[in-house]
Design a protein around this motif. Structure first.
Motif, PDB file in Angstrom:
ATOM      1  N   LYS A 111      17.526  16.142 -41.902  1.00  0.00           N
ATOM      2  CA  LYS A 111      16.170  16.694 -42.080  1.00  0.00           C
ATOM      3  C   LYS A 111      16.024  17.346 -43.451  1.00  0.00           C
ATOM      4  N   GLU A 139      15.639  14.689 -45.980  1.00  0.00           N
ATOM      5  CA  GLU A 139      14.300  14.112 -45.891  1.00  0.00           C
ATOM      6  C   GLU A 139      13.268  15.003 -46.573  1.00  0.00           C
ATOM      7  N   ALA A 166      19.493   9.989 -46.631  1.00  0.00           N
ATOM      8  CA  ALA A 166      20.388  10.725 -45.740  1.00  0.00           C
ATOM      9  C   ALA A 166      21.830  10.367 -46.064  1.00  0.00           C
TER      10      ALA A 166
END
Length: 453
Positions: free
Chosen positions: A265, A268, A274
Motif C-alpha cells: 500500500k 502504491e 510493489a
C-alpha cells in the motif's frame, strides 16, 4: 437517611430566614426624599415673598430659583428609600460562618468523605466487559499489587478483551514496577496507540522508542513507529522502515502478511511498483479460512433440507467442541464464526470473532469482521456504540488508516462522540475511494447530510 434530609432542610430554612430578616424591617424604613422636597418647597415660597417685597434683586431671585430646582431634580438620582438600620453583623456571621461549619461537622459525623468522587458520566457509563478469567487476574493484582508479572498478565487479559485503555493503564503499572523488557514495552505502546483510536501520539511513540532501546530488533516497535511515520505523511520513510523489517522477518511469521500488505500500500501511494513478494499481499492478508471438505459437501448435497440443517449443526457443534481443547486455533475460530453467521446465531458469531480477533490483532480482515459482528443488527448506531466496537475500530485504523470500511467505522465512532467534523472528514475520504457508480455512495451521502447543522 430521613434524619439527614430533615437536618439539611432545617439548616436551609434557618439560613433563608436569617438572610431574609432585613427585608422585613419596614417600620425602620424612611423616605428621605420627601423630607428634602418639603424643605425646597418652603424655600421657593419664601424666595417668592422676598422678591415681591423687593428684598432681593430679580436676577438674584432667578438664580436662586434655578439652584433650588436643580436640587429638586437631583433627588431623582439618589435612592428614595433607605433602610433605617443595617443588617446585624451577628446574623451575617451566623449565616456565612457558623451554619457552614455546622454542616461540615455534621457531614463528617454521618457522611462518607473517604469515598471517591463519581461524576455523572462515570456512573452511567456502560460497564466494561469482564469474565471469570479477568476477575481472577484482577484478584491476583489486588493480592499482589507490587508484582509486575501480575500486572502484565492483567494487561494482556484486558488487551484480549478489547479494553485498550485498561490495558494501557495496567501495562503502565507493570513498567513502573520494573517490567522494562522490550516485549512488555512494545505491548504497552500498542495499547496506548489503540486507546488513542489508532493514531500515533507522543506517549505511544516514546514507549516504542524505549522498547527499541532495550531491543533494537523488536518487530512490534519497528512496525508501529513506521506506521506513525505513514500517518504523519512520511510514507517514504515508513516504506523504508517496513522493507528493512521485512528482511528480518521469518517467512512463517504470523504477521508477515500484514507487513507485506502495508509495504504494498505504501508503494502504491508513492506510485512505485510493489516490491517482489508483496504484489498480492493486500489480498493475501485477507485470505479466508478453509471451509468444509469436498467429502462434506458431497455428502450434504444428497440430503434433504432437514438433514442438511442437522448435518450443519452437528458439524458446527463438533468444531466448537474441538476448539475447547485447542483454543489457539485461529483458523478454527474464523470457520466457527462464519458458520454461526450462516446459521444467524449472532451472539455466538460475535463471541467467536472476539476469540479470533484476540488471537490475530494484526490481521486486518479478522478485526474488520469482528467489528462488523459487534454491531450486526443494531439500529441505534447514531446514538450508541459498544465499547468493544470502538476498540476494534482503533485496531483497524492502526493497521490500515486508509481502509474504506475502517474509515466508515471511524466516522461512526466520531459521530457518537460528538465530533461531527472528524466524521465528515473520514466519510469524505471513503467517498473519494468509492467508484462513481458505487451503490454505497448514495447511502453514505445521506449520512454526511445528517451531519449538517
Amino acid at each position: 437517611m430521613i434524619l439527614v434530609w430533615l437536618v439539611f432542610a432545617v439548616m436551609t430554612l434557618v439560613t433563608a430566614v436569617l438572610l431574609a430578616l432585613p427585608l422585613f424591617y419596614t417600620r425602620k424604613v424612611k423616605n428621605e426624599a420627601g423630607f428634602a422636597l418639603a424643605v425646597y418647597r418652603d424655600q421657593m415660597v419664601e424666595l417668592g415673598r422676598d422678591a415681591e417685597a423687593g428684598l432681593i434683586a430679580p436676577d438674584q431671585a432667578r438664580l436662586a430659583q434655578i439652584e433650588i430646582e436643580r436640587r429638586v431634580l437631583a433627588l431623582t438620582d439618589n435612592p428614595q428609600w433607605q433602610p433605617g438600620r443595617a443588617p446585624s453583623h451577628g446574623l451575617l456571621i451566623v449565616a456565612a460562618v457558623v451554619l457552614p461549619l455546622l454542616g461540615f461537622g455534621f457531614y463528617l459525623l454521618i457522611g462518607a468523605p473517604d469515598l471517591p468522587a463519581q461524576p455523572f458520566i462515570a456512573e452511567h457509563a456502560a460497564p466494561a466487559a469482564t469474565s471469570p478469567e479477568l476477575q481472577a487476574l484482577e484478584a491476583d493484582v489486588t493480592a499482589k499489587p507490587t508484582d509486575a508479572k501480575a500486572w502484565v498478565a492483567l494487561a494482556a487479559g484486558y488487551d484480549a478483551a478489547g479494553r485498550a485503555q485498561d490495558a494501557a493503564t495496567a501495562y503502565g503499572k507493570a513498567v513502573a514496577l520494573g517490567a522494562q523488557d522490550a516485549a512488555t514495552l512494545s505491548a504497552y505502546g500498542q495499547a496506548q496507540l489503540i486507546a488513542n483510536r489508532g493514531e500515533m501520539n507522543d506517549a505511544a511513540a516514546a514507549t516504542f522508542h524505549r522498547a527499541l532501546a532495550v531491543d533494537p530488533t523488536n518487530p512490534t516497535a519497528r512496525f508501529f513507529l513506521a506506521l506513525g511515520k505513514a500517518q504523519a505523511g512520511e510514507v517514504e520513510g515508513a516504506l523504508t522502515d517496513w522493507m528493512a523489517l521485512e528482511k528480518d522477518t521469518p517467512q512463517d511469521a504470523p504477521w508477515r502478511a500484514t507487513l507485506e500488505a502495508h509495504i504494498a500500500k505504501a508503494a502504491e501511494r508513492l506510485g512505485k511498483p510493489a516490491p517482489a513478494g508483496t504484489a498480492d499481499a493486500a489480498s493475501g492478508a485477507a485470505a479466508t479460512a478453509p471451509g468444509p471438505s469436498a467429502a462434506d459437501i458431497e455428502a450434504a448435497q444428497a440430503m434433504s433440507p432437514e438433514q442438511q440443517q442437522t448435518f450443519i449443526n452437528d458439524m458446527v457443534g463438533r468444531l466448537a467442541e474441538k476448539l475447547k481443547s485447542n483454543p489457539d486455533d485461529l483458523d478454527g475460530w474464523v470457520r466457527l464464526a462464519r458458520a454461526y453467521q450462516v446459521l444467524q446465531r449472532s451472539d455466538d458469531a460475535r463471541n467467536a470473532w472476539a476469540k479470533a480477533a484476540a488471537l490475530a490483532p494484526a490481521r486486518l480482515d479478522v478485526q474488520l469482521d469482528y467489528a462488523d459482528a459487534i454491531i450486526a443488527g443494531r439500529s441505534d448506531l447514531d446514538r450508541y456504540l459498544p465499547p468493544e466496537f470502538v476498540e476494534a475500530v482503533g485496531r483497524v485504523r492502526t493497521l490500515d488508516p486508509k481502509n474504506p470500511l475502517g474509515l466508515y467505522y471511524g466516522g461512526l465512532v466520531a459521530r457518537v462522540a460528538g465530533d461531527k467534523a472528524e466524521a465528515r472528514r473520514l466519510w469524505n475520504d471513503v467517498l473519494d475511494q468509492l467508484p462513481p457508480d458505487a451503490p454505497q455512495r448514495a447511502e453514505l451521502q445521506k449520512e454526511l447530510d445528517s451531519l449538517l447543522p
